[in-house]
Motif scaffolding. Structure first.
Motif, mmCIF file in Angstrom:
data_model
loop_
_atom_site.group_PDB
_atom_site.id
_atom_site.type_symbol
_atom_site.label_atom_id
_atom_site.label_comp_id
_atom_site.label_asym_id
_atom_site.label_seq_id
_atom_site.Cartn_x
_atom_site.Cartn_y
_atom_site.Cartn_z
ATOM 1 N N VAL A 94 -3.486 0.466 7.063
ATOM 2 C CA VAL A 94 -3.869 1.643 6.282
ATOM 3 C C VAL A 94 -3.357 2.880 7.013
ATOM 4 N N ALA B 234 -5.129 8.463 5.267
ATOM 5 C CA ALA B 234 -5.123 7.627 4.062
ATOM 6 C C ALA B 234 -5.463 8.417 2.805
ATOM 7 N N LEU C 100 -9.845 2.200 3.765
ATOM 8 C CA LEU C 100 -9.080 2.140 2.523
ATOM 9 C C LEU C 100 -9.974 2.417 1.322
ATOM 10 N N LEU D 219 0.831 -1.202 0.000
ATOM 11 C CA LEU D 219 0.000 0.000 0.000
ATOM 12 C C LEU D 219 0.870 1.258 0.000
#
Length: 233
Positions: free
Chosen positions: A133, A137, A165, A115
């Motif tokens: 996350v 974010a 997310l 990510l």
């Protein structure tokens, strides 16, 4: 399926490569291991991707060192593993049997790295499996590549992560497919051989209920392959 040496700014790094059958070139995928490092499970994940037509490589981010020591160092400072993954992407994209289009997939610790690498690291797609996350974010994921994410509803350490997310990706207009699986815990895609689990880690796994969950794993793999087909081919 062979072991290779990947050059990085921190020196040579060992990696495992799984090659599809038939003739290439093929899209590439960098497979980022979880906290257990270069296990049989992560090699199986690479083999699965190769069976689906992707040239898959697993870098040994621990470089053969002590798992716990490396893991704690990475928690404090992710610059080295991120740099190693970037070097692996460049090495993979430059191979004659790779199309030059490369995605990344990660699990647990590796899912968090996948990510983090989604924005600004030249990956065409990222598969994030129960990765942490970031707090901010929406800001952190601005400009990210397409993301497919999979989380377990019973992963109490990441409660609400899937919704967070999905919301951040939607706010940035990023193509995504994020799903939370009822009945699945953390690590539901990883079917680790007990021999690969350090004795100190076994009580923690038992306490948290971390285990492979086949129905969720099968559906997540289906979604990942569909997403990769749309964005890597």
């Amino acid at each position: 399926m062979i072991s290779v040496t990947v050059p990085t700014p921190q020196g040579d790094m060992q990696a495992y490569v799984a090659t599809p059958s038939g003739e290439g070139p093929w899209p590439g995928v960098v497979v980022v291991h979880d906290a257990l490092g270069m296990s049989r499970d992560v090699r199986n994940q690479a083999d699965w991707l190769a069976g689906a037509g992707y040239l898959a490589v697993v870098p040994d981010l621990y470089r053969g060192g002590r798992k716990l020591t490396c893991f704690m160092r990475f928690i404090r400072d992710a610059s080295q593993p991120l740099g190693d993954i970037d070097a692996t992407r460049d090495w993979l994209a430059g191979r004659a049997d790779c199309t030059g289009t490369v995605g990344v997939i990660g699990y647990c610790m590796g899912g968090g790295f996948a990510l983090m690498l989604a924005p600004g690291h030249n990956f065409a797609a990222a598969s994030v499996n129960y990765g942490v996350v970031p707090k901010d974010a929406e800001r952190a994921l601005a400009g990210a590549c397409p993301v497919v994410g999979s989380y377990g509803e019973r992963d109490f350490g990441l409660r609400g992560a899937a919704a967070k997310l999905s919301g951040a990706l939607a706010a940035n207009g990023i193509p995504h497919d994020v799903k939370e699986y009822p009945g699945a815990t953390h690590g539901f895609l990883n079917d680790h051989d007990p021999a690969d689990i350090p004795a100190l880690a076994k009580p923690l796994l038992k306490l948290t209920g971390m285990r492979y969950h086949d129905p969720s794993a099968q559906d997540a793999r289906r979604r990942i392959l569909e997403f990769f087909a749309a964005h890597l081919r």
